[in-house]
Structure formats: structure tokens, C-alpha cells
Design a protein around this motif. Structure first.
Motif, PDB file in Angstrom:
ATOM      1  N   GLY A   1       2.344   2.101  -3.754  1.00 37.40           N
ATOM      2  CA  GLY A   1       0.881   2.664  -4.483  1.00 37.40           C
ATOM      3  C   GLY A   1       0.021   1.869  -4.874  1.00 37.40           C
ATOM      4  O   GLY A   1      -0.914   1.877  -5.694  1.00 37.40           O
ATOM      5  N   TYR A   2       0.229   0.597  -4.629  1.00 29.78           N
ATOM      6  CA  TYR A   2      -0.857  -0.485  -4.590  1.00 29.78           C
ATOM      7  C   TYR A   2      -2.527  -0.032  -4.100  1.00 29.78           C
ATOM      8  O   TYR A   2      -2.360  -0.364  -3.072  1.00 29.78           O
ATOM      9  N   GLU A   3      -3.422  -0.643  -5.319  1.00 34.53           N
ATOM     10  CA  GLU A   3      -4.442  -0.298  -4.229  1.00 34.53           C
ATOM     11  C   GLU A   3      -5.105  -2.056  -3.874  1.00 34.53           C
ATOM     12  O   GLU A   3      -5.322  -2.704  -5.211  1.00 34.53           O
TER      13      GLU A   3
ATOM     14  N   GLN B   1       0.698  -1.631   0.031  1.00 35.09           N
ATOM     15  CA  GLN B   1       0.275   0.206  -0.519  1.00 35.09           C
ATOM     16  C   GLN B   1       0.385   1.329  -0.047  1.00 35.09           C
ATOM     17  O   GLN B   1       0.868   2.350  -0.603  1.00 35.09           O
TER      18      GLN B   1
END
Length: 574
Positions: free
Chosen positions: A453-455, A450
Motif C-alpha cells: 500500500g505504499y505510494e 507497493q
């Protein structure tokens, strides 16, 4: 039989039309008196070997049966999957064949019905006894084995051998099955001249098992000056329950396991008991309080006291002094097992031991990975296949008996009695796994991704993960304690609370496949992470090759394990 299987594959279109022109009722009317009488509350398990296009599997599913459909001809199997798609929650298709039946045996499921329709004539006489033994061992108590016999030659490239009822009467006698029904000779429903059919129905009586009696003897009646016999039995129970992929060989009614795996789990179960500090000592494990334990030595065990039992997990990597100390500790442990419980657990005369060991000489290396190759390098542990299957099938019943007897033994030892150790402490020290230990790793991975930048999303719904997300054990920890990376999945709090201690249905698991595999690929990217992921999966999941490095293969094996655990432990579905 490969030539015959190839014929079925190459001629699948023609054969599909032929098979589908007849109904289940037309083909199997000769044993109608034995058809399953199922209801939504009583779900028979059926093994359909040579399932073809799925006509019979479909009928069983429509009558509330759980079906495992075995079909080695690829084209027929693919048609069968499509034809029975509406019953994906009731029918599991597998690529397997007699005499191996490797994938179905690794599941550890026992069946109320096993059907071989138009199969036996293709099996060569020299392997029929082995095939029949495999089939008999897969029957549940009162289970029925139904085999149709085809009399008459083929006018194509299929290979057929003579069949007879006399052969089955002899095989049934040798394997303690009762012949319930032998149908009269019947004409061919497709009108082929020179072809006749006959059906034999055999049954396994519900008369108990001698292996359970052997196990009870070890638990309750065997003389014990220490807890070693119970420790070995519990070690084997854990491996049988948690590591279906650990069987290296099945031959001559024997099973071979990696000897290092036996040593590793012995160490893991004693770690909490011995390294705990209660008034300066661990929990006493023998009636001789001043005598040390044979496997606790300075060069091995005592250099590993800073490690926990959960640190000694499959796939873990050790370097330098830790690696050398662990290898020494495993060798010391195997010596104790060999001179102790393996020697003194026997039936009748002392030479008739229930377990055997084949040790191999190993040299300590500066690095150590707890994978199948390393654990096998120590040698082999051997036991009867029937005893192994008994441990697998009944582990959830036997384990509490072993634990309670072990605690009773420990509580009567003088040093433990004098310290007044609480009963709960004994139980806590006999836990196999700390449930939260590896879920912390997953939470750390979620936070790292997270921040990058990963959703991330819940594997079950695809909804974005919220701050109150939970780590779900796909196979519930309450029924099957396992913290392998493949079993730990991020899910929403609501979904995890709804799922609770249940397994996903086939439909839900299938729908979630892309999200589960995407999570695995995101979470475990480095070479070391992937090695551990696959090492864990190979040992704990059925039917994975030793070289597996494919997430899709792990997913398929996870599905099989879910169905096996659901069947053996009667776990509910979500």
C-alpha cells in the motif's frame, strides 16, 4: 591546536566581522601572479584549509574553481556555509584539520591549488613535517601550495609558533616541490602594529611518478608462470577504487587494509574464470595445465561452487557449512597470495617486497558476515601510501591494462588455446559485478512495498513511480561499478534516461535528500537489511565511522563520494 580552534569557535561573530572587512584581493595581492586563470571549460580544484567564513572560497568559486573548504571551528564553518550558499554547486564544506585531513584524503582528489591563509603559525613545529607531507601528496601535477606566514604574537588565548621561509625551503626540497615565489614582508591590512605577513608559493613539477613505473613493471615485464601477480594487482585496484573506507591505518608512509578483504576479492575475480564450464574445465590460469591452483581445495573452494561471484558481496551472511567453507577458502587464498605474488613482487633485492602481510590465526565459526570486523580478523595487508594513492587515482587507466595483459596470458596457455575460447568470454569472466544482479533485489523491494500500500516516488522528482520505472545507479555503473544498496535508487524512466552516466549536481542532490533517505528507510527496515546497508556503506564511502547506523551520515558520505568520483574520473553532471 584544539585550544586555538576553540577560540575561533567562541569568537566567531567578532572574527567574522573582521575577516569580511577585507577582500580577497587585499589579503592575497602578494601572489596575484599565481591566481587561477579559470574558464568554464577549465575548472581548477582548490583546497582552502582554514577557510574561516568562506571569503576566499567564495572568490575561487566566482572564478570558476571547484573548492573544498576545510574549517574545524564549527561556528565559523556554519557561517561560511550560509555566506557561500549561492555557490553550493562549487563549494564543499568539510569539518577537518591538519595533520589528519582524513575526510579529504579519503576522497582521492588532487588539487591545483592548496591555500593555507593565516594557518601555519598555529601548527606546532613537531607535526609540521607530517602536515607538509600530507599537503604535498594532495597536489596535482603542476599544483601550487600557497602558504601565508604571520609574524607577530597574539594578545589573546590563541597559540602561535615561530615561522620562517627557510623552513619551507627545506620542506619543499625534501618533498620535491619548487619554491616559485617568496613575497616581501608586508604590513597588516587590519593595521595591527607588530604584525607582518609573507607568502610562499611552491609547486609540484609535472615529472611523472615512480609508482606508475612500478605498476607497469608488474603488468608488462615481470616473469609470470601464472596469473597471480596480475590477480593481486587487480584485487588492490578494485579495493582502492571501490572501498575508500577500507583503510584501517595510515602510519609511517604505509597503508593497512583488511587482509580478509584482499582474500575475498581474489576469490570473487577468479570465481567466474574457474567455475565456468567450457568442455568440462574452467579457464586455465597457469602454464602447468595439470597442476591445480593452490587456493582451490576440497574443503574450501569446491564447497562453494554453487555460489556466484556476486553472492560474495560485502554484508552478505553465510551459515553452517557455507560459512565454514568460505572461511577456509579465504585462508587458503591468503596462503597462496603470501607464498606467491607477495613474495615475488619486489624491487631490487628479493627482500624489498612491495607488499607485506600480517596474518592472524582465525577459527571457523558457524556463521559469517562479510563486514569490516570479520575481514580484519584475518590480519592486515600493507603497502606504501604513495602506491595506494597511485592505485586510487589511476585505477580507471590501470585496470584495462591489467585485464588486457591477463587475457593475453590466458590465451597462450595450451588448454585454453586448444578449446578456442572466444575473446569475449575472457572479458565476461573478468567482470567484477553483474550490473543487474542487485537491481533485481531493489525491484523486488519496490513490488513488495507497493503491494503493502505504499505510494513510492522517484527520488529525483517526487513524482509517483509508474510501471516503467527504472533503478538508477546514483554513481554511474559505467564509471564506478557498484551495486551497494545506498547507490540503487528508484527513478522515473524519463529521469534516468536524462541522467544517463552522469552524477547529480550538488543542488539536485541536496533537493532530493529527503526522498533518498525516505527510500532507504522504507526499503531496508529489518535488522539484517540495515546491517548489510551500513556494512556496504562503511567500506565503500569516505569518512564513515565503523559503528555508523545513521542514514543522514551515509547521505553526506555519498555526496562526498560523488564529488570525488566526478573529480577523479571527469564524470559529467546532471
Amino acid at each position: 591546536m584544539s585550544k586555538t580552534i576553540d577560540f575561533y569557535h567562541q569568537n566567531a561573530e567578532f572574527l567574522t566581522e573582521q575577516y569580511q572587512s577585507l577582500t580577497f584581493e587585499q589579503v592575497h595581492h602578494s601572489w596575484q601572479a599565481h591566481w587561477p586563470l579559470a574558464s568554464e571549460s577549465d575548472t581548477p580544484k582548490v583546497l582552502d584549509i582554514g577557510a574561516g567564513t568562506g571569503r576566499d572560497a567564495m572568490w575561487f568559486a566566482q572564478h570558476h574553481c571547484d573548492v573544498y573548504a576545510i574549517e574545524p571551528a564549527t561556528a565559523l564553518r556554519e557561517f561560511g556555509k550560509k555566506y557561500t550558499q549561492q555557490y553550493v554547486d562549487k563549494i564543499t564544506w568539510l569539518d577537518d584539520q591538519l595533520p589528519e585531513l582524513k575526510s579529504i584524503i579519503e576522497l582521492g582528489v588532487r588539487f591545483d591549488y592548496i591555500l593555507l591563509s593565516a594557518i601555519w603559525m598555529h601548527i606546532a613545529p613537531n607535526i609540521r613535517a607530517r602536515c607538509f607531507r600530507k599537503l604535498a601528496n594532495l597536489l596535482a601535477a603542476n599544483g601550487k601550495l600557497v602558504i601565508s606566514l604571520r609574524y607577530g604574537d597574539f594578545n589573546d588565548t590563541r597559540v602561535a609558533y615561530p615561522v620562517s621561509v627557510v623552513e619551507f625551503e627545506q620542506l619543499a626540497k625534501e618533498h620535491a616541490l619548487q619554491v616559485n615565489t617568496v613575497s616581501p614582508l608586508d604590513t597588516d591590512e587590519l593595521g595591527r602594529s607588530g604584525v607582518q605577513w609573507q607568502t610562499v608559493v611552491m609547486q609540484l613539477p609535472d615529472d611523472g611518478t615512480g609508482d606508475l613505473i612500478k605498476i607497469r613493471q608488474i603488468i608488462v615485464n615481470d616473469a609470470k608462470s601464472a596469473t597471480y601477480k596480475l590477480a593481486l594487482l587487480r584485487t588492490l585496484l578494485r579495493i582502492a577504487d571501490a572501498h575508500s573506507g577500507a583503510v584501517l591505518e595510515r602510519k609511517n608512509n604505509k597503508v593497512k587494509l583488511p587482509l580478509g578483504l584482499v582474500g575475498l576479492y581474489w576469490i570473487r575475480q577468479f570465481k567466474r574464470l574457474i567455475d565456468i564450464d567450457i568442455n568440462g574445465f574452467g579457464i586455465q590460469q597457469s602454464n602447468a595445465s595439470k597442476k591445480g591452483l593452490g587456493f582451490v581445495k576440497e574443503a574450501g573452494w569446491n564447497k562453494l561452487k554453487h555460489l556466484t561471484a556476486d553472492d560474495l558481496a560485502i554484508g552478505a551472511v553465510f551459515l553452517g557449512d557455507e560459512a565454514k567453507a568460505l572461511q577456509t577458502a579465504i585462508r587458503d587464498t591468503l596462503t597462496t597470495i603470501q607464498t606467491g605474488p607477495v613474495t615475488f613482487i619486489y624491487q631490487g633485492c628479493k627482500s624489498n617486497t612491495l607488499f607485506q602481510m600480517e596474518r592472524q590465526t582465525t577459527r571457523s565459526t558457524p556463521s559469517l558476515v562479510l563486514d569490516l570486523e570479520t575481514l580484519t580478523s584475518f590480519g592486515h595487508f600493507i603497502l606504501d601510501e604513495s602506491l595506494w594513492e597511485c592505485l586510487r587515482l589511476y585505477s580507471s587507466w590501470i585496470e584495462p591494462l591489467v585485464v588486457n595483459q591477463w587475457i593475453a596470458e590466458m590465451r597462450r596457455y595450451k588448454l585454453n588455446e586448444e578449446r578456442g575460447i572466444p575473446l569475449q568470454t575472457y572479458y565476461d569472466c573478468l567482470k567484477w559485478i553483474d550490473e543487474s544482479h542487485d537491481t533485481r533485489d531493489v525491484r523486488g523491494k519496490v513490488a513488495h512495498l507497493q503491494q503493502a500500500g505504499y505510494e513510492l516516488e522517484s527520488v529525483w522528482s517526487g513524482r509517483r513511480l509508474q510501471a516503467d520505472y527504472q533503478v538508477d545507479h546514483c554513481l554511474p555503473f559505467a564509471y564506478w561499478p557498484n551495486n551497494d544498496k545506498w547507490n540503487l535508487l528508484p527513478a522515473s524512466k524519463t529521469e534516468n534516461n536524462k541522467k544517463r552516466a552522469r552524477v547529480p549536481t550538488k543542488a539536485r542532490l541536496s533537493e532530493s535528500q529527503p526522498r533518498i533517505i525516505n527510500w532507504w528507510q522504507l526499503a531496508w527496515q529489518t535488522e539484517q537489511e540495515q546491517n548489510r546497508f551500513f556494512d556496504e556503506a562503511i567500506l565503500s564511502l569516505p569518512n564513515l565511522p565503523l559503528t555508523c547506523r545513521n542514514f543522514d551520515d551515509v547521505f553526506q558520505a555519498m555526496g562526498l563520494q560523488i564529488y570525488g568520483i566526478k573529480s577523479r574520473l571527469l564524470v559529467g553532471e546532471w
